[in-house]
Design a protein around this motif. Structure first.
Motif, PDB file in Angstrom:
ATOM      1  N   GLU A  13      23.400  15.208 -58.485  1.00  0.00           N
ATOM      2  CA  GLU A  13      22.197  15.997 -58.759  1.00  0.00           C
ATOM      3  C   GLU A  13      21.180  15.185 -59.568  1.00  0.00           C
ATOM      4  O   GLU A  13      19.985  15.179 -59.268  1.00  0.00           O
ATOM      5  CB  GLU A  13      22.627  17.220 -59.586  1.00  0.00           C
ATOM      6  CG  GLU A  13      21.857  18.487 -59.309  1.00  0.00           C
ATOM      7  CD  GLU A  13      22.510  19.642 -60.055  1.00  0.00           C
ATOM      8  OE1 GLU A  13      22.039  19.950 -61.170  1.00  0.00           O
ATOM      9  OE2 GLU A  13      23.518  20.193 -59.548  1.00  0.00           O
ATOM     10  N   ALA A  14      21.685  14.480 -60.592  1.00  0.00           N
ATOM     11  CA  ALA A  14      20.803  13.670 -61.443  1.00  0.00           C
ATOM     12  C   ALA A  14      20.156  12.549 -60.630  1.00  0.00           C
ATOM     13  O   ALA A  14      18.973  12.237 -60.801  1.00  0.00           O
ATOM     14  CB  ALA A  14      21.591  13.086 -62.610  1.00  0.00           C
ATOM     15  N   ALA A  15      20.940  11.949 -59.733  1.00  0.00           N
ATOM     16  CA  ALA A  15      20.415  10.853 -58.910  1.00  0.00           C
ATOM     17  C   ALA A  15      19.282  11.354 -58.014  1.00  0.00           C
ATOM     18  O   ALA A  15      18.221  10.723 -57.932  1.00  0.00           O
ATOM     19  CB  ALA A  15      21.537  10.251 -58.069  1.00  0.00           C
ATOM     20  N   VAL A  16      19.509  12.476 -57.375  1.00  0.00           N
ATOM     21  CA  VAL A  16      18.494  13.030 -56.472  1.00  0.00           C
ATOM     22  C   VAL A  16      17.223  13.373 -57.245  1.00  0.00           C
ATOM     23  O   VAL A  16      16.110  13.028 -56.832  1.00  0.00           O
ATOM     24  CB  VAL A  16      19.054  14.278 -55.734  1.00  0.00           C
ATOM     25  CG1 VAL A  16      17.936  15.051 -55.040  1.00  0.00           C
ATOM     26  CG2 VAL A  16      20.116  13.845 -54.725  1.00  0.00           C
ATOM     27  N   LEU A  62      26.623   9.789 -52.241  1.00  0.00           N
ATOM     28  CA  LEU A  62      25.569   9.562 -53.232  1.00  0.00           C
ATOM     29  C   LEU A  62      24.391   8.785 -52.622  1.00  0.00           C
ATOM     30  O   LEU A  62      23.223   9.153 -52.788  1.00  0.00           O
ATOM     31  CB  LEU A  62      26.172   8.785 -54.411  1.00  0.00           C
ATOM     32  CG  LEU A  62      25.308   8.494 -55.635  1.00  0.00           C
ATOM     33  CD1 LEU A  62      24.839   9.791 -56.285  1.00  0.00           C
ATOM     34  CD2 LEU A  62      26.111   7.671 -56.659  1.00  0.00           C
ATOM     35  N   PHE A  63      24.705   7.723 -51.884  1.00  0.00           N
ATOM     36  CA  PHE A  63      23.645   6.922 -51.260  1.00  0.00           C
ATOM     37  C   PHE A  63      22.878   7.749 -50.229  1.00  0.00           C
ATOM     38  O   PHE A  63      21.653   7.691 -50.139  1.00  0.00           O
ATOM     39  CB  PHE A  63      24.226   5.664 -50.604  1.00  0.00           C
ATOM     40  CG  PHE A  63      24.555   4.576 -51.601  1.00  0.00           C
ATOM     41  CD1 PHE A  63      23.724   4.325 -52.684  1.00  0.00           C
ATOM     42  CD2 PHE A  63      25.701   3.794 -51.453  1.00  0.00           C
ATOM     43  CE1 PHE A  63      24.020   3.319 -53.604  1.00  0.00           C
ATOM     44  CE2 PHE A  63      26.000   2.785 -52.356  1.00  0.00           C
ATOM     45  CZ  PHE A  63      25.161   2.551 -53.430  1.00  0.00           C
ATOM     46  N   SER A  64      23.620   8.524 -49.465  1.00  0.00           N
ATOM     47  CA  SER A  64      23.001   9.351 -48.440  1.00  0.00           C
ATOM     48  C   SER A  64      21.997  10.321 -49.081  1.00  0.00           C
ATOM     49  O   SER A  64      20.857  10.469 -48.625  1.00  0.00           O
ATOM     50  CB  SER A  64      24.104  10.092 -47.690  1.00  0.00           C
ATOM     51  OG  SER A  64      23.536  10.990 -46.792  1.00  0.00           O
ATOM     52  N   ALA A  65      22.432  10.941 -50.194  1.00  0.00           N
ATOM     53  CA  ALA A  65      21.550  11.896 -50.892  1.00  0.00           C
ATOM     54  C   ALA A  65      20.325  11.186 -51.469  1.00  0.00           C
ATOM     55  O   ALA A  65      19.212  11.718 -51.425  1.00  0.00           O
ATOM     56  CB  ALA A  65      22.326  12.599 -52.001  1.00  0.00           C
ATOM     57  N   ALA A  66      20.538   9.977 -52.011  1.00  0.00           N
ATOM     58  CA  ALA A  66      19.426   9.232 -52.611  1.00  0.00           C
ATOM     59  C   ALA A  66      18.400   8.857 -51.539  1.00  0.00           C
ATOM     60  O   ALA A  66      17.191   8.922 -51.773  1.00  0.00           O
ATOM     61  CB  ALA A  66      19.943   7.978 -53.312  1.00  0.00           C
ATOM     62  N   ILE A  67      18.895   8.473 -50.378  1.00  0.00           N
ATOM     63  CA  ILE A  67      17.968   8.107 -49.298  1.00  0.00           C
ATOM     64  C   ILE A  67      17.178   9.333 -48.853  1.00  0.00           C
ATOM     65  O   ILE A  67      15.964   9.288 -48.678  1.00  0.00           O
ATOM     66  CB  ILE A  67      18.728   7.460 -48.113  1.00  0.00           C
ATOM     67  CG1 ILE A  67      19.414   6.157 -48.558  1.00  0.00           C
ATOM     68  CG2 ILE A  67      17.765   7.179 -46.950  1.00  0.00           C
ATOM     69  CD1 ILE A  67      20.394   5.578 -47.558  1.00  0.00           C
ATOM     70  N   LYS A  68      17.877  10.472 -48.717  1.00  0.00           N
ATOM     71  CA  LYS A  68      17.182  11.708 -48.304  1.00  0.00           C
ATOM     72  C   LYS A  68      16.126  12.104 -49.335  1.00  0.00           C
ATOM     73  O   LYS A  68      15.095  12.685 -48.993  1.00  0.00           O
ATOM     74  CB  LYS A  68      18.185  12.840 -48.122  1.00  0.00           C
ATOM     75  CG  LYS A  68      18.920  12.754 -46.789  1.00  0.00           C
ATOM     76  CD  LYS A  68      19.783  13.986 -46.600  1.00  0.00           C
ATOM     77  CE  LYS A  68      20.739  13.802 -45.437  1.00  0.00           C
ATOM     78  NZ  LYS A  68      22.066  14.381 -45.747  1.00  0.00           N
ATOM     79  N   ALA A  69      16.402  11.767 -50.612  1.00  0.00           N
ATOM     80  CA  ALA A  69      15.442  12.109 -51.676  1.00  0.00           C
ATOM     81  C   ALA A  69      14.264  11.146 -51.705  1.00  0.00           C
ATOM     82  O   ALA A  69      13.306  11.357 -52.440  1.00  0.00           O
ATOM     83  CB  ALA A  69      16.146  12.127 -53.024  1.00  0.00           C
ATOM     84  N   GLY A  70      14.358  10.052 -50.937  1.00  0.00           N
ATOM     85  CA  GLY A  70      13.203   9.153 -50.852  1.00  0.00           C
ATOM     86  C   GLY A  70      13.450   7.706 -51.232  1.00  0.00           C
ATOM     87  O   GLY A  70      12.505   6.905 -51.237  1.00  0.00           O
ATOM     88  N   ALA A  71      14.701   7.336 -51.568  1.00  0.00           N
ATOM     89  CA  ALA A  71      14.954   5.939 -51.933  1.00  0.00           C
ATOM     90  C   ALA A  71      14.648   5.019 -50.757  1.00  0.00           C
ATOM     91  O   ALA A  71      14.948   5.351 -49.605  1.00  0.00           O
ATOM     92  CB  ALA A  71      16.406   5.763 -52.374  1.00  0.00           C
ATOM     93  N   THR A  72      14.043   3.880 -51.046  1.00  0.00           N
ATOM     94  CA  THR A  72      13.723   2.908 -50.004  1.00  0.00           C
ATOM     95  C   THR A  72      14.673   1.705 -50.046  1.00  0.00           C
ATOM     96  O   THR A  72      14.737   0.912 -49.115  1.00  0.00           O
ATOM     97  CB  THR A  72      12.280   2.402 -50.157  1.00  0.00           C
ATOM     98  OG1 THR A  72      12.062   2.110 -51.541  1.00  0.00           O
ATOM     99  CG2 THR A  72      11.279   3.434 -49.705  1.00  0.00           C
ATOM    100  N   VAL A  73      15.361   1.572 -51.172  1.00  0.00           N
ATOM    101  CA  VAL A  73      16.345   0.504 -51.336  1.00  0.00           C
ATOM    102  C   VAL A  73      17.569   1.117 -51.999  1.00  0.00           C
ATOM    103  O   VAL A  73      17.436   1.855 -52.974  1.00  0.00           O
ATOM    104  CB  VAL A  73      15.824  -0.622 -52.270  1.00  0.00           C
ATOM    105  CG1 VAL A  73      16.828  -1.774 -52.326  1.00  0.00           C
ATOM    106  CG2 VAL A  73      14.454  -1.111 -51.855  1.00  0.00           C
ATOM    107  N   ILE A  74      18.768   0.833 -51.470  1.00  0.00           N
ATOM    108  CA  ILE A  74      19.953   1.242 -52.215  1.00  0.00           C
ATOM    109  C   ILE A  74      20.678  -0.026 -52.647  1.00  0.00           C
ATOM    110  O   ILE A  74      20.795  -0.990 -51.894  1.00  0.00           O
ATOM    111  CB  ILE A  74      20.893   2.181 -51.419  1.00  0.00           C
ATOM    112  CG1 ILE A  74      21.355   1.512 -50.140  1.00  0.00           C
ATOM    113  CG2 ILE A  74      20.236   3.524 -51.139  1.00  0.00           C
ATOM    114  CD1 ILE A  74      22.788   1.801 -49.851  1.00  0.00           C
ATOM    115  N   ASN A  75      21.119   0.003 -53.897  1.00  0.00           N
ATOM    116  CA  ASN A  75      21.721  -1.194 -54.477  1.00  0.00           C
ATOM    117  C   ASN A  75      23.192  -0.927 -54.810  1.00  0.00           C
ATOM    118  O   ASN A  75      23.527   0.112 -55.359  1.00  0.00           O
ATOM    119  CB  ASN A  75      20.943  -1.586 -55.736  1.00  0.00           C
ATOM    120  CG  ASN A  75      21.495  -2.847 -56.374  1.00  0.00           C
ATOM    121  OD1 ASN A  75      21.921  -3.774 -55.686  1.00  0.00           O
ATOM    122  ND2 ASN A  75      21.507  -2.887 -57.693  1.00  0.00           N
TER     123      ASN A  75
END
Ligand SMILES: [Zn+2]
Length: 511
Positions: free
Chosen positions: A120-123, A154-167
């Motif tokens: 939740e915090a990541a998103v 977690l990565f999937s949720a971050a990308i859906k929230a708008g992340a353009t790079v996952i590290n």
């Protein structure tokens, strides 16, 4: 078309977390300008919430360095992210880099959060960052020790929230090439949105595998590698930028990828970072160590003389190392000096050039031949000069094996001339005590080292000191043919920096 691997340089953020390093805004900006010449894709300029100094450094870099993406680090909370956004406002291509830990051990003991809370915090963090900038990087701290199912979610949720790079960081330097490659492969297969973003890795060198782990990740699909010049960074450091780049370059046949680095700037960058941070490079260090291109054994020398490729897999020229040593002397004029600087890749302002030329003339009076290394040392010393509160005007030392060392100094402190004397254990101790007395300052000398810039009796001596004041460490450098003078200059330089300290980024109160 081969894939392009982006080089994300974190010398100014993770690299600055190297024990004993403390950089001020001017020094950080100077390094950032050199990184721009090196053509890195991304510069991580700092951690804006950590201190005002860090904030100011990121802001100055965002304002002045164009070309690479400029990013600042932020934990997954609004305060950090808002501060990073503020610092990056003027950037041509801003990126916010937000992170939260994803391993059971970090979530339980450090964050005291459950998987769902972390998610939740990541998103929320990515969405917040996205409200300021288009380009958002999300890192799962300690990814290599995380549960892979959770990591993918977690990565999937971050990308859906708008992340353009996952590290995917190996924060504690625990993984191995085989294992890390499999982790990247799994993430590439199981995160459905992964083809929409850049996939990045960030490896630490605790077991000496940071470069190997990063390169293995490239094979399995990573498109960005985070690294630092000379392998600087927390504890044993990060993957070394020069090793990653030259491995991709020299073994292009194997990796089948491209990079955008101007490799001819590698040597200069490495040298500059070493000079400014005071962290010397071990002679046998890959690529940039003093011995990296030196052939000692007779068999090797013979081979190389007959046909370079017998023992040389890359050329010194490819990293910008020239064998051109001579060169200027007493009778060289300003024009020749300026020309040589240009050839060496320096762009100085008229004022800087004038000052550097004065130093050059001064040196030429005392030294017969002046090489590129001397010029490099003079220019770097001159360019990095801060406004001086304390200026050493002159000194006198008397010493001997049966005499008590005594020093007298005359310094200009904020326009006022002060003279003081002191005895000490040896000439350097005496002069340092006299300087402290004259400036009414109390510093603690924690480290002193001396080395010569070139070979020969009339070589320039470079003294580096570290002094501690109010719990902070300051680096001072001095350059002269006379080692006592160089020592005094180094100490004066460090004392100046303690006064000019509001521009520094440490200490940091966050992890
Ligand atoms: Zn790190």
């Amino acid at each position: 078309m081969p894939r392009k691997i982006e080089i994300f340089d974190t010398t100014l953020r993770d690299g600055e977390q190297t024990p004993g390093i403390s950089l001020n805004v001017k020094e950080k900006l100077e390094i950032a300008r050199q990184l721009e010449k090196l053509s890195v894709d991304v510069i991580e300029a700092g951690f804006p919430i950590a201190s005002n100094g860090d904030f100011n450094a990121v802001k100055a870099i965002a304002e002045n360095v164009k070309g690479p993406v400029i990013t600042g680090l932020a934990r997954a909370n609004f305060k950090d992210i808002d501060r990073a956004a503020e610092a990056l406002k003027a950037a041509e291509r801003p990126r916010i880099h937000t992170f939260i830990a994803s391993s059971p051990i970090h979530m339980k003991y450090k964050l005291k959060m459950t998987e769902e809370q972390v998610l939740e915090a990541a998103v929320a963090a990515v969405k917040r960052a996205k409200s300021f900038v288009e380009d958002v990087e999300f890192s799962a701290e300690d990814a290599s020790r995380s549960d892979v199912e959770f990591l993918c979610r977690l990565f999937s949720a971050a990308i859906k929230a708008g992340a353009t790079v996952i590290n995917i960081p190996d924060t504690v330097g625990y993984t191995t090439p085989g294992e890390f490659g499999q982790l990247i492969k799994t993430i590439m297969e199981r995160v459905p949105e992964i083809d929409k973003v850049k996939v990045s890795v960030h490896c630490h060198d605790d077991l000496g595998m940071a470069v190997a782990n990063s390169l293995e990740a490239v094979i399995y699909g990573a498109t960005q590698v985070e690294c630092a010049v000379n392998g600087l960074g927390e504890r044993a450091g990060n993957a070394a930028l020069e090793e990653i780049v030259m491995a991709l370059d020299t073994r292009k046949d194997f990796y089948q990828v491209e990079h955008g680095i101007n490799t001819k700037q590698i040597y200069r960058t490495s040298k500059m970072v070493s000079t400014i941070t005071g962290i010397f490079i071990q002679p046998n260090k890959a690529i940039v160590g003093a011995n990296a291109f030196a052939h000692e054994s007779g068999i090797h020398q013979h081979g190389v003389l007959t046909e370079k490729s017998t023992y040389e897999i890359m050329t010194p020229q490819s990293i910008g190392l020239t064998t051109n040593t001579l060169v200027l002397g007493k009778h060289s004029g300003r024009h020749a000096f300026a020309e040589r600087l240009k050839e060496m890749g320096y762009e100085l302002s008229q004022d800087e050039l004038n000052k550097a030329f004065e130093r050059f003339k001064d040196l030429a009076d005392r030294k017969k031949e002046i090489s590129d290394l001397d010029i490099e040392a003079i220019v770097e010393d001159q360019v990095m000069k801060l406004p001086q509160h304390i200026e050493l005007e002159c000194f006198q030392v008397s010493t001997g094996n049966k005499a008590i060392a005594t020093a007298t100094v005359r310094v200009n402190v904020n326009g006022k001339v002060v003279e003081e004397a002191s005895t000490g254990d040896g000439p350097i101790d005496a002069i340092y005590k006299a300087l402290e007395r004259a400036c009414n300052m109390n510093c603690k000398l924690v480290d002193y080292s001396i080395r010569s810039v070139t070979a020969g009796k009339d070589a320039l001596g470079e003294v580096t000191v570290r002094v501690e004041k109010d719990g902070r460490t300051f680096l001072g450098r001095g350059l002269s043919i006379d080692i006592i003078e160089a020592s005094a200059m180094a100490y004066t330089n460090a004392m100046n920096k303690t006064i000019w300290n509001n521009g520094y980024s440490k200490p940091r109160e966050v992890d």
